[in-house]
Design an enzyme around this catalytic site. Structure first.
Site, PDB file in Angstrom:
ATOM      1  N   GLU A   1       0.962  -1.072  -0.174  1.00  0.00           N
ATOM      2  CA  GLU A   1       0.247   0.301   0.128  1.00  0.00           C
ATOM      3  C   GLU A   1       0.649   1.356  -0.161  1.00  0.00           C
ATOM      4  O   GLU A   1       1.919   1.127   0.660  1.00  0.00           O
ATOM      5  CB  GLU A   1      -0.946   0.445   1.412  1.00  0.00           C
ATOM      6  CG  GLU A   1      -1.852   0.681   1.580  1.00  0.00           C
ATOM      7  CD  GLU A   1      -2.672   1.164   2.184  1.00  0.00           C
ATOM      8  OE1 GLU A   1      -3.112   0.245   3.650  1.00  0.00           O
ATOM      9  OE2 GLU A   1      -3.742   2.226   2.331  1.00  0.00           O
TER      10      GLU A   1
ATOM     11  N   GLY B   1       2.880   2.717  10.896  1.00  0.00           N
ATOM     12  CA  GLY B   1       2.635   1.599  11.805  1.00  0.00           C
ATOM     13  C   GLY B   1       2.674  -0.189  11.842  1.00  0.00           C
ATOM     14  O   GLY B   1       3.184  -0.446  12.531  1.00  0.00           O
TER      15      GLY B   1
ATOM     16  N   MET C   1      -0.040  -2.792   9.160  1.00  0.00           N
ATOM     17  CA  MET C   1      -0.172  -2.697   6.936  1.00  0.00           C
ATOM     18  C   MET C   1      -1.422  -3.939   7.328  1.00  0.00           C
ATOM     19  O   MET C   1      -0.926  -5.153   7.825  1.00  0.00           O
ATOM     20  CB  MET C   1       0.921  -2.703   6.451  1.00  0.00           C
ATOM     21  CG  MET C   1      -0.033  -2.871   5.615  1.00  0.00           C
ATOM     22  SD  MET C   1      -0.952  -2.059   4.011  1.00  0.00           S
ATOM     23  CE  MET C   1      -1.911  -2.796   3.408  1.00  0.00           C
TER      24      MET C   1
ATOM     25  N   ASN D   1      -1.850  -6.092   5.079  1.00  0.00           N
ATOM     26  CA  ASN D   1      -2.382  -6.886   4.506  1.00  0.00           C
ATOM     27  C   ASN D   1      -2.721  -8.484   4.526  1.00  0.00           C
ATOM     28  O   ASN D   1      -3.155  -9.402   5.904  1.00  0.00           O
ATOM     29  CB  ASN D   1      -0.954  -7.766   3.681  1.00  0.00           C
ATOM     30  CG  ASN D   1       0.199  -6.741   3.939  1.00  0.00           C
ATOM     31  OD1 ASN D   1      -0.127  -5.283   3.530  1.00  0.00           O
ATOM     32  ND2 ASN D   1       1.027  -6.704   5.307  1.00  0.00           N
TER      33      ASN D   1
ATOM     34  N   GLU E   1      -5.471  -3.342  12.001  1.00  0.00           N
ATOM     35  CA  GLU E   1      -5.527  -3.583  11.110  1.00  0.00           C
ATOM     36  C   GLU E   1      -6.860  -4.851  11.088  1.00  0.00           C
ATOM     37  O   GLU E   1      -6.550  -5.489   9.912  1.00  0.00           O
ATOM     38  CB  GLU E   1      -4.488  -4.235  11.344  1.00  0.00           C
ATOM     39  CG  GLU E   1      -2.367  -3.319  11.148  1.00  0.00           C
ATOM     40  CD  GLU E   1      -3.291  -2.079  10.263  1.00  0.00           C
ATOM     41  OE1 GLU E   1      -4.049  -1.479   9.737  1.00  0.00           O
ATOM     42  OE2 GLU E   1      -2.845  -0.738  10.796  1.00  0.00           O
TER      43      GLU E   1
ATOM     44  N   HIS F   1      -9.202  -3.630   9.809  1.00  0.00           N
ATOM     45  CA  HIS F   1      -9.504  -4.066   8.114  1.00  0.00           C
ATOM     46  C   HIS F   1      -9.599  -4.808   7.472  1.00  0.00           C
ATOM     47  O   HIS F   1     -10.509  -5.071   6.340  1.00  0.00           O
ATOM     48  CB  HIS F   1      -8.141  -3.487   8.265  1.00  0.00           C
ATOM     49  CG  HIS F   1      -7.877  -1.816   7.847  1.00  0.00           C
ATOM     50  ND1 HIS F   1      -8.502  -1.519   7.386  1.00  0.00           N
ATOM     51  CD2 HIS F   1      -6.825  -1.235   7.855  1.00  0.00           C
ATOM     52  CE1 HIS F   1      -7.864  -0.125   7.534  1.00  0.00           C
ATOM     53  NE2 HIS F   1      -6.701  -0.076   7.826  1.00  0.00           N
TER      54      HIS F   1
HETATM   55  N1  BES Z   1      -3.383   0.429   5.673  1.00  0.00           N
HETATM   56  C1  BES Z   1      -2.380   0.788   6.988  1.00  0.00           C
HETATM   57  C2  BES Z   1      -0.643   1.710   6.550  1.00  0.00           C
HETATM   58  C3  BES Z   1      -0.764   2.419   5.685  1.00  0.00           C
HETATM   59  C4  BES Z   1      -0.397   3.559   5.821  1.00  0.00           C
HETATM   60  C5  BES Z   1      -0.751   1.671   4.099  1.00  0.00           C
HETATM   61  C6  BES Z   1       0.256   4.360   3.910  1.00  0.00           C
HETATM   62  C7  BES Z   1       0.752   2.447   3.246  1.00  0.00           C
HETATM   63  C8  BES Z   1       0.844   3.601   3.527  1.00  0.00           C
HETATM   64  C9  BES Z   1      -2.586   1.137   8.610  1.00  0.00           C
HETATM   65  O1  BES Z   1      -4.124   0.855   8.459  1.00  0.00           O
HETATM   66  C10 BES Z   1      -2.559   2.203   9.366  1.00  0.00           C
HETATM   67  O2  BES Z   1      -3.654   2.830   9.549  1.00  0.00           O
HETATM   68  N2  BES Z   1      -1.705   1.964   9.975  1.00  0.00           N
HETATM   69  C11 BES Z   1      -1.231   2.861  10.822  1.00  0.00           C
HETATM   70  C12 BES Z   1      -2.160   3.117  12.601  1.00  0.00           C
HETATM   71  C13 BES Z   1      -3.109   2.996  13.161  1.00  0.00           C
HETATM   72  C14 BES Z   1      -3.912   2.479  14.366  1.00  0.00           C
HETATM   73  C15 BES Z   1      -4.120   4.414  12.494  1.00  0.00           C
HETATM   74  C16 BES Z   1       0.355   3.707  10.881  1.00  0.00           C
HETATM   75  O3  BES Z   1       0.923   3.140  10.195  1.00  0.00           O
HETATM   76  O4  BES Z   1       0.099   4.906  11.413  1.00  0.00           O
HETATM   77 ZN    ZN Z   2      -5.668   1.592   8.510  1.00  0.00          ZN
END
Ligand code: BES
Ligand code: ZN
Length: 853
Positions: free
Chosen positions: A122, A257, A259, A261, A294, A297
């Site tokens: 992503e 933080g 992902m 997948n 995650e 999701h």
């Molecule tokens: N889908 C995202 C991770 C992501 C963000 C992948 C940007 C590629 C580009 C994941 O679900 C996410 O939102 N992670 C957050 C933490 C969450 C608790 C808000 C993060 O990684 O900060």
């Molecule tokens: Zn997210």
């Protein structure tokens, strides 16, 4: 290197891909510098498609061969991918490409971290793995074969269910159609922490958290959090897990933080690994929330995904909202709400009030990675919360059931989401949609009137111009209100007023004496509230408000007022605030975690923003002095209370990261921080020396550094933890955070020379540079040295890791708040970054927007 010529993508230009992908079969022959990826993809042309061009994304791929139905073909390499002439009937597309995971320092696509292969796809990383229609509306089932390059990758994981797993080869099959951004592969020397979960329809799921040898003892908490999340999503949303296994992997080098997948979540090790000795209560809480996020999701993001990246808030806003509900249920609802509002004000408000302001659903972008923002995430979650407040809990549940039923397996838009609510409630949500398209933080002003029986609230809304949006329409703003009498009894429980016009009045009949309103309870909308009330009223609300959020907010308002007075007029700190706060702190019926939050005060950056809005030019040094003085005033005013607060909130027995004991530790540590100002670090030194968990050890160290008595502790801390990366990140951060403003750049420069400053690791880079930018008085020190230092490092990091560089450019987004000299210095640094040869598209976009906004 990416082509830096800026190309803007628009929401309005959306066109579906002209081919359906029936199936994808991938074979990976792993090699650190020359991995081969063989893809076999079944395409079917879509009848009457508007776009029939066969274009596949591809970046940094060495094409070895391309075939259609087994026959070698000629491809045309074009910007960002390839084109080919293809049949107008279903066909099998095959390519072999070579990629270099070892050279991939951007941490997007297939890369290596500590000898381990892993992926991050992503948003648009799959195109660095093979040629593919890398867009979220193209969904397919995937089969994956992984072949080892020797015996250093005994564990090889991918999405879905493991089919055949041996030392040399692993085969995985994911039955659920998914977009390529949810693809994942991990291979290396890994150890599993295992458990199982039985779903609501009695299916057993094999759970595993995979870590590098040595980290096994840090998995138990994450596993428990995963099981709680699975259960909660069944209980609250009726959502069951849908594969035979669920794997989580911890990796040390990760831009974000974690992902989501499908079936194979990949986590930044800082967001999953925890033990009492190495992780703080804050870490534990964050880990629990991210694991939940995650996992959630799987339904909000994976089973139902986004049609295009403009719809990102469809999955992120909703999933953040869901993980916040989860945390509120697992821990304390008011505490979670207050924490979230603090974050929203610290991260989203500055974004929305500066050059980077954009709607929750942006209308254009150059680099999508730059739009994983506080606005999309946090304001996106607030928008869901408002929708729920407006339609009510039951209607919200019904709408979600319909959403899951109707859109399962689809790639959706915000329109689909809103339509589900309109149909299940019969409500017209046209005006509500403005929350997705209009940027900026609305301001709600309140005026009160009373005529002896009728009490009236006159509400008005306005919104300042933001980039690209000079004129704003009135939005639907749910304003929750409760009324209190003079004794502090609640005489009208919380109601939702729907502010839909620019100005609107709401009356409350039959009040023989003047009621006292408590407005925007629970922070029912992401707005700034302007209420013309005095400190007597605020002190009353601090003492009596029956809404926990607003009670905290009253204290916050008093603190802000006191600080602004000190900065602007040098007035002494407000005694009504200190007295009111003292009463709250002494009230043992109140949750310790809540009392700890009460002790907080607006950040220096928030004060700078406030001063700017009031038409003043913020002076970072004066703000720093006033903030420090207020802390000292608290220490002195509470001197008789603090030792008791500290002693009474020591937790005996085995460490538990649960909300109860964690709340006590946070109150004890807040008390310690003030106490240190009175006892010159005596208590802190004792706590540091005797601590058997990181929460206490780090708070002890932090207080010692405040008292300028931390030198020895810093050394012993380093000696104790030098082999634990995550703890050493804290060691770096602590020193930056506690530097005196004038000494900040010197401190940071010294840390950058430390052999452990592995700056290519995003966690380490952020531990130092993120803290540099967060140190308000030091970053904005009049010398301008910190601006230059950060710019130097951003320039250095950009060719290595554009994504992390671009995100950190946001440190400069507030530059127009400050005086001309500082503005000129920041502008100079931004222009210096912008003028670098080969600057990434990511950083170019950020710097340009910040300069031009
Ligand atoms: N889908 C995202 C991770 C992501 C963000 C992948 C940007 C590629 C580009 C994941 O679900 C996410 O939102 N992670 C957050 C933490 C969450 C608790 C808000 C993060 O990684 O900060
Ligand atoms: Zn997210």
């Amino acid at each position: 290197m990416k082509d830096a010529a800026p190309q803007t993508i628009y929401l309005k230009d959306y066109t579906p891909f002209g081919f359906a992908v029936e199936s994808v079969s991938l074979t990976f022959r792993l090699h650190p510098t020359a991995t081969r990826v063989i893809s076999k993809i079944r395409f079917t042309p879509i009848p009457d498609a508007s776009d029939t061009r066969f274009f596949l994304h591809g970046e940094q791929l060495k094409l070895i061969s391309a075939k259609i139905d087994g026959v070698e073909i000629n491809t045309k390499m074009v910007e960002g991918g390839l084109e080919a002439d293809v049949p107008d009937v279903p066909f099998t597309w095959e390519t072999e490409v070579e990629i270099n995971p070892q050279a991939n320092t951007a941490l997007e696509g297939l890369y290596m971290s500590n000898g381990m292969y892993c992926t991050q796809c992503e948003a648009e990383g799959f195109r660095k793995i093979t040629f593919y229609p890398d867009r979220p509306d193209v969904m397919s089932v995937f089969d994956v074969k992984i072949e080892a390059d020797g015996d250093n990758t005994p564990i090889m994981l991918s999405n879905g269910n493991g089919v055949e797993l041996s030392k040399a080869r692993a085969t995985w099959s994911d039955p659920w159609p998914k977009p390529a951004y949810l693809f994942a592969l991990v291979a290396g020397e890994l150890i599993a922490h295992r458990d199982t979960f039985t779903t609501l329809s009695d299916k057993q799921v094999q759970l595993a958290i995979w870590v590098r040898p040595g980290d096994e003892h840090k998995c138990a908490f994450g596993m428990a959090a995963l099981k709680k999340s699975m259960k909660w999503d069944e209980d609250v949303y009726g959502r069951e897990y849908d594969l035979d296994e669920f794997n989580i992997v911890a990796v040390d080098d990760f831009n974000m933080g974690a992902m989501e997948n499908k079936g194979l979540n990949i986590f930044n090790s800082s967001c999953v690994l925890a033990s009492p000795e190495t992780a703080t209560d804050g870490n534990f809480e964050r880990i629990e929330a991210i694991i939940a996020h995650e996992y959630f999701h799987n339904w909000t993001g994976n089973r139902i995904t986004c049609r295009d990246w403009f719809q990102l808030c469809l999955k992120e806003g909703l999933t953040v909202f869901r993980d916040a509900q989860f945390t509120a249920d697992m821990r304390s609802e008011p505490v979670k709400r207050i924490d979230d509002v603090i974050t929203l004000r610290a991260r989203q408000f500055p974004e929305d009030q500066g050059p980077l302001s954009h709607p929750v659903r942006p209308e254009s972008f150059q680099e999508i990675n730059n739009f994983y923002t506080a606005t999309v995430y946090e304001k996106g979650a607030e928008v869901i919360g408002m929708l729920k407040t407006l339609v009510g809990d039951e209607a919200y549940s019904k709408a979600l059931d319909l959403y899951f039923m109707r859109h399962d397996g689809q790639a959706c838009t915000i329109e689909d989401w809103i339509a589900v609510f309109e149909e299940s409630t019969g409500r017209d949500l046209n005006q509500f949609k403005l929350w997705y398209s209009q940027s900026g933080t609305p301001e709600v002003a309140v005026r009160e009137a009373y005529d002896g029986t009728t009490f009236t609230l006159h509400l008005s809304q306005s919104s300042a111009p933001t980039p690209g949006q000079s004129q704003k329409a009135a939005q639907v703003i749910p304003v929750t209100v409760g009324l209190l009498n003079d004794n502090g009894d609640e005489i009208l429980p919380t109601q939702v007023l729907e502010l839909t016009q620019e100005e609107q009045s709401f009356t409350f009949e039959g009040h023989a004496s003047r009621p006292i309103p408590s407005i925007l309870r629970g922070f029912s909308a992401p707005v700034t509230l302007r209420q013309d009330i005095d400190n007597t009223r605020r002190a009353f609300l601090l003492a009596h408000d029956t809404d926990a959020f607003n009670r905290w907010e009253a204290g916050r308002d008093l603190a802000r007022d006191s600080l602004l007075g000190a900065v602007l007029e040098g007035t002494p700190h407000n005694t009504a605030y200190l007295q009111g706060l003292k009463a709250v702190l002494s009230d043992e019926t109140l949750d310790p975690a809540y009392r700890a939050l009460m002790l907080g005060q607006p950040s220096q950056s928030e004060l700078a923003s406030e001063l700017h809005k009031m038409g003043h030019t913020p002076d970072p040094a004066a703000i720093h002095t006033a903030s420090e003085a207020l802390r000292r005033a608290k220490a002195e005013a509470f001197s008789d209370l603090l030792p008791g607060l500290y002693a009474d909130n020591q937790v005996a027995g085995t460490f538990s990261p649960d909300a109860g004991p964690a709340g006590q530790r946070s109150l004890a540590n807040a008390a310690l921080s003030l106490l240190t100002r009175l006892d010159q670090g005596k208590t802190a030194a004792q706590q540091y020396a005797s601590a058997d968990n990181m929460t206490l050890q780090l708070a002890g160290l932090s207080a010692l550094l405040d008292a300028e008595k931390g030198e020895d502790a810093l050394e012993t801390f380093y000696d104790q933890w030098q082999n634990d990366r995550l703890v050493i990140d804290k060691w770096f951060s602590m020193q930056v955070m506690h530097a005196k403003p004038a000494a900040l750049t010197k401190t940071v420069r010294k840390l950058c020379d430390h052999p452990d400053f592995e700056w290519k690791n995003p966690n380490r880079f952020r531990a130092v540079m993120g803290m540099l930018a967060a140190h308000h008085a030091g970053f904005h020190h009049e010398s301008g040295g910190a601006y230059e230092l950060l710019a130097d490092w951003l320039i250095r990091l950009d060719p290595v890791n554009p994504q992390t560089t671009a995100r950190m450019c946001a440190a400069f987004q507030t530059w127009k708040r400050y005086d001309q000299t500082r503005q000129t210095m920041i502008q100079g640094q931004l222009e210096r970054i912008a003028s670098q040869n080969g600057l990434s598209r990511d950083t170019t976009e950020m710097v340009t927007r910040i300069l031009e906004g």
